[in-house]
Design a protein around this motif. Sequence first.
Motif, PDB file in Angstrom:
ATOM      1  N   LEU A   1       0.821  -1.216   0.000  1.00 19.31           N
ATOM      2  CA  LEU A   1       0.000   0.000   0.000  1.00 19.31           C
ATOM      3  C   LEU A   1       0.853   1.264   0.000  1.00 19.31           C
ATOM      4  O   LEU A   1       0.616   2.197  -0.770  1.00 19.31           O
TER       5      LEU A   1
ATOM      6  N   CYS B   1       2.080  10.087 -10.749  1.00 18.60           N
ATOM      7  CA  CYS B   1       1.107  10.062 -11.836  1.00 18.60           C
ATOM      8  C   CYS B   1       0.903  11.460 -12.444  1.00 18.60           C
ATOM      9  O   CYS B   1       0.584  12.411 -11.733  1.00 18.60           O
TER      10      CYS B   1
ATOM     11  N   LEU C   1      -1.438  -1.800  -5.487  1.00 17.93           N
ATOM     12  CA  LEU C   1      -2.661  -1.435  -4.771  1.00 17.93           C
ATOM     13  C   LEU C   1      -3.599  -2.642  -4.703  1.00 17.93           C
ATOM     14  O   LEU C   1      -4.203  -2.915  -3.659  1.00 17.93           O
TER      15      LEU C   1
ATOM     16  N   ALA D   1       1.867   0.732  -9.876  1.00 24.43           N
ATOM     17  CA  ALA D   1       1.143   1.247  -8.707  1.00 24.43           C
ATOM     18  C   ALA D   1      -0.207   0.538  -8.557  1.00 24.43           C
ATOM     19  O   ALA D   1      -0.619   0.181  -7.450  1.00 24.43           O
ATOM     20  N   LEU D   2      -0.881   0.324  -9.673  1.00 24.93           N
ATOM     21  CA  LEU D   2      -2.184  -0.355  -9.635  1.00 24.93           C
ATOM     22  C   LEU D   2      -2.040  -1.808  -9.185  1.00 24.93           C
ATOM     23  O   LEU D   2      -2.855  -2.309  -8.404  1.00 24.93           O
ATOM     24  N   ASP D   3      -1.003  -2.481  -9.688  1.00 24.92           N
ATOM     25  CA  ASP D   3      -0.759  -3.864  -9.261  1.00 24.92           C
ATOM     26  C   ASP D   3      -0.566  -3.924  -7.750  1.00 24.92           C
ATOM     27  O   ASP D   3      -1.157  -4.761  -7.063  1.00 24.92           O
TER      28      ASP D   3
ATOM     29  N   ALA E   1       2.257   3.754 -13.502  1.00 24.00           N
ATOM     30  CA  ALA E   1       0.890   3.667 -12.973  1.00 24.00           C
ATOM     31  C   ALA E   1       0.426   2.207 -12.951  1.00 24.00           C
ATOM     32  O   ALA E   1      -0.296   1.795 -12.034  1.00 24.00           O
ATOM     33  N   ASN E   2       0.848   1.428 -13.938  1.00 27.42           N
ATOM     34  CA  ASN E   2       0.495  -0.003 -13.921  1.00 27.42           C
ATOM     35  C   ASN E   2       1.074  -0.688 -12.692  1.00 27.42           C
ATOM     36  O   ASN E   2       0.399  -1.482 -12.034  1.00 27.42           O
TER      37      ASN E   2
ATOM     38  N   SER F   1       2.040   6.421  -6.975  1.00 26.52           N
ATOM     39  CA  SER F   1       0.928   7.202  -7.537  1.00 26.52           C
ATOM     40  C   SER F   1       1.201   8.702  -7.428  1.00 26.52           C
ATOM     41  O   SER F   1       0.600   9.494  -8.130  1.00 26.52           O
TER      42      SER F   1
ATOM     43  N   ALA G   1       3.546   3.218 -17.525  1.00 19.96           N
ATOM     44  CA  ALA G   1       4.125   1.980 -16.997  1.00 19.96           C
ATOM     45  C   ALA G   1       4.146   2.015 -15.472  1.00 19.96           C
ATOM     46  O   ALA G   1       3.800   1.040 -14.802  1.00 19.96           O
TER      47      ALA G   1
ATOM     48  N   SER H   1       2.647   1.700  -3.307  1.00 20.14           N
ATOM     49  CA  SER H   1       1.679   2.110  -4.322  1.00 20.14           C
ATOM     50  C   SER H   1       1.377   3.605  -4.183  1.00 20.14           C
ATOM     51  O   SER H   1       1.290   4.338  -5.170  1.00 20.14           O
ATOM     52  N   HIS H   2       1.246   4.043  -2.950  1.00 19.54           N
ATOM     53  CA  HIS H   2       0.999   5.467  -2.692  1.00 19.54           C
ATOM     54  C   HIS H   2       2.140   6.327  -3.247  1.00 19.54           C
ATOM     55  O   HIS H   2       1.917   7.307  -3.948  1.00 19.54           O
TER      56      HIS H   2
END
Lengths: 330, 255, 94
Positions: free
Chosen positions: B21, B31, B51, B47-49, B44-45, B28, B42, B24-25
């Motif tokens: 978490l 972004c 998250l 970060a999404l994974d 952001a991908n 992001s 890339a 990821s923060h």
Amino acid sequence: MYAQLVETGAQRVRGTDELEGQERVFQERIDAGVKIEPKDWMPEGYRKTLVRQISQHAHSEIVGQLPEGNWITRAPTLKRKAILLAKVQDEAGHGLYLYSAAETLGVSRDALIAQLHAGKAKYSSIFNYPTLTWADIGAIGWLVDGSAIINQIPLCRCSYGPYARAMVRVCKEESFHQRQGYDLLLALCNGTPEQKAMAQDALNRWWWPALMMFGPSDADSVNSAQSTQWGIKLFSNDALRQKMVDQTVPQAEYLGLTIPDPDLKWNEERGHYDFGAIDWDEFFNVIKGNGPCNRERLATRVQAYEDGEWFREGLNAHADKQAARGAAAA
Amino acid sequence: MSQTDAAQKLAYALRFGDTALVLSHRLSEWCGKGPALEEDMALANTALDLLGQARHWLTYAGELEAQGRDEDALAYHRNDREFFNLLLVEQPNGNYADSMVRQFYFDAWHALALRRLLASNDAQMAAIAEKALKEVSYHLRRSSDLVVRLGDGSERSHAMMQAAADALWAYTGEMFMGDAVDADAAAQGYGFDPASLRAPWLDYVREVFDEATLTLPNPDAWMHQGGKQGRHGEALSYLLGEMQVLQRSYPGAQW
Amino acid sequence: MKKEWPLWEIFIRSQHGLAHKHVGSLHAPDAEMAVNNARDVYTRRNEGVSIWVVRSADIVASSPDDKEPLFEPSNSKVYRHPTFFPMPEAVKHI
């Protein structure tokens, strides 16, 4: 819209029968609905106008990441955070598709970005407003992406092939953007009185700027007439704006929110909603750089680009070294 | 399972969840500000994974705790002293070289750790690890590739990567330091001894650094620790303050 | 202006067994990174299982001026299409 007040260089629109030679063949193709492709002959005005329009559109996507990106780290649930992050990432993708479409017209992405950074290229006025609360993220999805979709669906049929194809891809991806915004507001409107007030406040602040996105009436604009003839503008600003108002009013009613326009009322005769006068002074001021966030938005983009220079250069240097090693080994 | 056992396992799951978490923060935060459009997407991908992984871990932690707390209750209603993420991932982004090296150090550990969790006798942990490992294998490939390219790139990119590699080094040791929670995890068979990842991690990092023409910092250098036990740097409290602002300002509201 | 990453054309093969299809373009310093970037840019929604990248500058295209000599001749060969041969109703599976 994402591209506002696009200059075409036209003084007067000439009908197809007034055109000669290649230009006439070109216009006849457009009239017949045949797409223009990068290597086809095209009038210089068409090329330049498209570069302006597509690059403005691309710049809007990239700058448009910032107001929404502002809330990713503060999204109130992990699910909303994931949705918002994916959405803002999509905007980067849309910028990328659009820059690519512009590049088919013989101008590099770096050159286009340089124009943005120098303040010579415009981007949509809407992104110069601040996102002050979480509800603003909902309002942007609902109103701004909603307006964008109204504008972009016709552009999927525009005369320039690469632009039309980019728009098809963008529209496909964007279909969830408006819905997530509405869904977010729905949660707020079904929530506490404070949350509902937050939603109403966001609508109050975003409603008029969203209507301004379509640009001033272009009924008498030579540029719009020329763009229409070229098949890169398919509906007038007023028609698109009316469509947005008509579809949005019932959606606001469902949310239980009040659109901040005392003159808004259904006109039975026209079969449309009438709405109040738009403050075009505000619009032109924002376009001129006097919006609440113009300076900040551009500065952020410039900083990101300059800070990234060593990265782009470093990767180039490595690719060059690898190519040289490959050549030496061969 | 005794009360202590449950508490240990909960802490173990939270370490993975909080680490994903918090990183990821941090990612992001980039972004819209990345060094190139392609890179922005890339990252952001990734970060999404992370998250998504955090959500799995925290949901499972909530089940282990059995107090009715879901992913959001755990993410938004704990203070920094109750967060058990690695110190490495809470480090501020710095420049892009700092963020990439942080990612590389972490990915190299993360892939090893998840691979070990595949053998966990806790089916849920093994399942989360299996899904995450596919994502993390790509993260590691990407961050290793960027370390090589930027290390063996221009003089400037080399210098920036070396500086980042040196600056973040002292936060890597914690990934291999075990405590009672780790000992319990290894003994019960749902986790592993972190010290056992140190040699393969060092081998991998050394190999990539060699190719990148970067100098590996001293493996025996002094290392920070405390994140896994809830003793963080000053930055985490700010990060959580930002992340949690809405949940904290409007208690009980649904979003 | 500094050197820009070259432009690449991206082709993706979807899961449905169709041929690789042009999906768009992007910038990357070399082929390997073009593949990585294509994965991150053009397959975010499960769009593909295989990626081809080609440097845009390496694509050789037919000239629009040649459109008539290249494509008109096939217009007149209607017998290449099955609909050219009407079949009696009674004849099936053909």
